[in-house]
Design a protein around this motif. Structure first.
Motif, PDB file in Angstrom:
ATOM      1  N   TYR A 163      -6.435   6.143  -9.203  1.00 39.27           N
ATOM      2  CA  TYR A 163      -5.854   5.968 -10.553  1.00 39.27           C
ATOM      3  C   TYR A 163      -6.091   7.393 -11.541  1.00 39.27           C
ATOM      4  N   ALA A 164      -4.937   7.653 -12.569  1.00 38.79           N
ATOM      5  CA  ALA A 164      -5.251   8.665 -13.529  1.00 38.79           C
ATOM      6  C   ALA A 164      -6.374   8.489 -14.619  1.00 38.79           C
ATOM      7  N   LYS A 165      -7.163   9.408 -14.791  1.00 34.89           N
ATOM      8  CA  LYS A 165      -8.112   9.406 -15.910  1.00 34.89           C
ATOM      9  C   LYS A 165      -7.657   9.885 -17.193  1.00 34.89           C
ATOM     10  N   GLU A 166      -6.498  10.806 -17.022  1.00 38.36           N
ATOM     11  CA  GLU A 166      -6.106  11.507 -18.112  1.00 38.36           C
ATOM     12  C   GLU A 166      -4.468  11.655 -17.854  1.00 38.36           C
ATOM     13  N   PRO A 167      -3.731  11.542 -19.057  1.00 38.98           N
ATOM     14  CA  PRO A 167      -2.276  11.638 -19.022  1.00 38.98           C
ATOM     15  C   PRO A 167      -1.945  12.920 -18.476  1.00 38.98           C
ATOM     16  N   ILE A 190       0.689  15.411 -15.233  1.00 39.40           N
ATOM     17  CA  ILE A 190       1.614  15.532 -14.095  1.00 39.40           C
ATOM     18  C   ILE A 190       0.817  15.411 -12.504  1.00 39.40           C
ATOM     19  N   VAL A 191       1.392  14.500 -11.964  1.00 43.21           N
ATOM     20  CA  VAL A 191       0.669  14.361 -10.538  1.00 43.21           C
ATOM     21  C   VAL A 191       0.969  15.524  -9.522  1.00 43.21           C
ATOM     22  N   LYS A 192      -0.048  16.064  -8.980  1.00 43.19           N
ATOM     23  CA  LYS A 192       0.044  17.234  -7.850  1.00 43.19           C
ATOM     24  C   LYS A 192      -0.798  16.810  -6.638  1.00 43.19           C
ATOM     25  N   TYR A 193      -0.222  17.105  -5.542  1.00 39.94           N
ATOM     26  CA  TYR A 193      -0.876  16.863  -4.243  1.00 39.94           C
ATOM     27  C   TYR A 193      -1.178  18.156  -3.659  1.00 39.94           C
ATOM     28  N   SER A 194      -2.258  18.287  -2.905  1.00 40.08           N
ATOM     29  CA  SER A 194      -2.699  19.432  -2.316  1.00 40.08           C
ATOM     30  C   SER A 194      -3.372  19.180  -1.038  1.00 40.08           C
ATOM     31  N   LYS A 195      -3.285  20.249   0.059  1.00 39.96           N
ATOM     32  CA  LYS A 195      -4.098  20.479   1.271  1.00 39.96           C
ATOM     33  C   LYS A 195      -5.259  21.065   1.112  1.00 39.96           C
ATOM     34  N   GLU A 196      -6.647  20.544   1.053  1.00 39.42           N
ATOM     35  CA  GLU A 196      -7.752  21.277   0.978  1.00 39.42           C
ATOM     36  C   GLU A 196      -8.769  20.934   1.819  1.00 39.42           C
ATOM     37  N   ARG A 197      -9.945  21.873   2.163  1.00 37.80           N
ATOM     38  CA  ARG A 197     -10.790  21.676   3.054  1.00 37.80           C
ATOM     39  C   ARG A 197     -11.911  20.713   2.293  1.00 37.80           C
ATOM     40  N   TRP A 198     -12.241  19.871   3.086  1.00 40.10           N
ATOM     41  CA  TRP A 198     -13.001  18.693   2.646  1.00 40.10           C
ATOM     42  C   TRP A 198     -14.360  18.828   2.649  1.00 40.10           C
ATOM     43  N   THR A 199     -15.200  18.815   1.725  1.00 39.37           N
ATOM     44  CA  THR A 199     -16.852  18.834   1.863  1.00 39.37           C
ATOM     45  C   THR A 199     -17.124  17.534   1.655  1.00 39.37           C
ATOM     46  N   PRO A 200     -17.695  16.974   2.875  1.00 37.27           N
ATOM     47  CA  PRO A 200     -18.379  15.682   2.528  1.00 37.27           C
ATOM     48  C   PRO A 200     -19.645  15.546   1.969  1.00 37.27           C
ATOM     49  N   LYS A 201     -19.973  14.435   1.277  1.00 35.17           N
ATOM     50  CA  LYS A 201     -21.325  14.274   0.768  1.00 35.17           C
ATOM     51  C   LYS A 201     -22.466  14.426   1.661  1.00 35.17           C
ATOM     52  N   LEU A 204       0.692  -1.208   0.122  1.00 34.99           N
ATOM     53  CA  LEU A 204       0.036   0.034   0.024  1.00 34.99           C
ATOM     54  C   LEU A 204       0.919   1.478   0.056  1.00 34.99           C
ATOM     55  N   GLY A 205       0.356   2.407  -0.482  1.00 39.70           N
ATOM     56  CA  GLY A 205       0.975   3.651  -0.183  1.00 39.70           C
ATOM     57  C   GLY A 205       1.029   4.476  -1.610  1.00 39.70           C
ATOM     58  N   MET A 206       1.985   5.590  -1.672  1.00 39.14           N
ATOM     59  CA  MET A 206       1.926   6.046  -2.846  1.00 39.14           C
ATOM     60  C   MET A 206       2.915   5.387  -3.873  1.00 39.14           C
ATOM     61  N   LYS A 207       2.377   5.451  -5.173  1.00 36.84           N
ATOM     62  CA  LYS A 207       3.295   4.674  -6.323  1.00 36.84           C
ATOM     63  C   LYS A 207       3.741   5.955  -7.200  1.00 36.84           C
ATOM     64  N   LYS A 208       3.198   7.022  -7.249  1.00 35.19           N
ATOM     65  CA  LYS A 208       3.579   8.222  -7.927  1.00 35.19           C
ATOM     66  C   LYS A 208       3.878   9.442  -7.109  1.00 35.19           C
ATOM     67  N   LYS A 209       5.057   9.835  -7.248  1.00 32.23           N
ATOM     68  CA  LYS A 209       5.181  11.200  -6.451  1.00 32.23           C
ATOM     69  C   LYS A 209       4.696  12.448  -7.058  1.00 32.23           C
ATOM     70  N   GLU A 210       4.806  13.561  -6.523  1.00 30.32           N
ATOM     71  CA  GLU A 210       4.383  14.890  -7.087  1.00 30.32           C
ATOM     72  C   GLU A 210       5.343  15.226  -8.074  1.00 30.32           C
ATOM     73  N   GLY A 211       4.653  15.516  -9.310  1.00 31.59           N
ATOM     74  CA  GLY A 211       5.760  15.918 -10.435  1.00 31.59           C
ATOM     75  C   GLY A 211       6.206  15.029 -11.384  1.00 31.59           C
ATOM     76  N   GLU A 212       5.510  13.627 -11.083  1.00 32.93           N
ATOM     77  CA  GLU A 212       5.896  12.873 -12.080  1.00 32.93           C
ATOM     78  C   GLU A 212       4.865  12.700 -13.294  1.00 32.93           C
ATOM     79  N   TYR A 213       5.161  12.131 -14.372  1.00 34.28           N
ATOM     80  CA  TYR A 213       4.414  12.143 -15.474  1.00 34.28           C
ATOM     81  C   TYR A 213       3.344  10.629 -15.340  1.00 34.28           C
ATOM     82  N   VAL A 214       2.246  10.739 -15.716  1.00 31.86           N
ATOM     83  CA  VAL A 214       1.543   9.436 -15.578  1.00 31.86           C
ATOM     84  C   VAL A 214       0.599   9.349 -16.865  1.00 31.86           C
ATOM     85  N   ARG A 215       0.537   8.133 -17.263  1.00 30.71           N
ATOM     86  CA  ARG A 215      -0.376   8.059 -18.355  1.00 30.71           C
ATOM     87  C   ARG A 215      -1.912   7.492 -18.213  1.00 30.71           C
TER      88      ARG A 215
END
Length: 165
Positions: free
Chosen positions: A109-113, A115-126, A70-81
């Motif tokens: 998983y990535a829906k589009e090719p 660059i991966v970015k991580y951000s801290k945001e306020r979460w709005t639950p359903k 388990l865990g991160m497979k792609k780091k921030e700034g990596e290109y993904v397909r």
């Protein structure tokens, strides 16, 4: 002799004798009385003997299963397909952002090719029972979550004219 020692011990030390225990009585400067035997002085303590032999079973030994990877497979700034796994997780430690999908086992998983970015945001639950009643009572720092985004690559030269469609 045991009866005399028991009565003497009850009166002198004000203790109760429990069945199933063997008592070693310590008299300073004398010898201890155990049952009908006189032994070298030890101490006043209850001794309980094991009723079964100690042992181990094969079921009690854990830790032989492989890790779940388990865990991160792609780091921030990596290109993904498209379709590449970004994060494997059991619960939602990371939340899906833009152009990120969620698998049935909460894999992101990535829906589009792009660059991966991580951000801290306020979460709005359903608007569920938890989202309507519990989430509004939480402080803002408890509502901050880590989101994973894929910034899609620019669409250069990949458009068609209306007449070509």
């Amino acid at each position: 002799m045991l009866g005399t020692a028991t009565l003497f011990t009850k009166k002198l030390f004000n203790i109760s004798v429990k069945p199933g225990f063997q008592y070693h009585l310590f008299f300073p400067g004398l010898q201890s009385v155990v049952g009908s035997h006189i032994l070298p002085a030890l101490s006043l303590c209850g001794v309980r003997f094991a009723s079964k032999k100690a042992g181990s079973s094969k079921r009690s030994h854990g830790g032989k299963s492989p890790g779940q990877r388990l865990g991160m497979k792609k780091k921030e700034g990596e290109y993904v397909r498209k379709g590449m796994i970004l994060i494997r997780q059991k619960g939602f430690r990371w939340f899906p952002g833009s152009f990120v999908g969620v698998g049935k086992d909460k894999t992101l998983y990535a829906k589009e090719p792009g660059i991966v970015k991580y951000s801290k945001e306020r979460w709005t639950p359903k608007l569920t029972l938890w989202g309507m009643y519990v989430a509004p009572t939480l402080p803002d720092e408890d509502m901050i979550r880590t989101f994973v985004h894929v910034i899609p690559e620019p669409q250069i030269g990949k458009f068609k004219l209306v007449t070509q469609v």
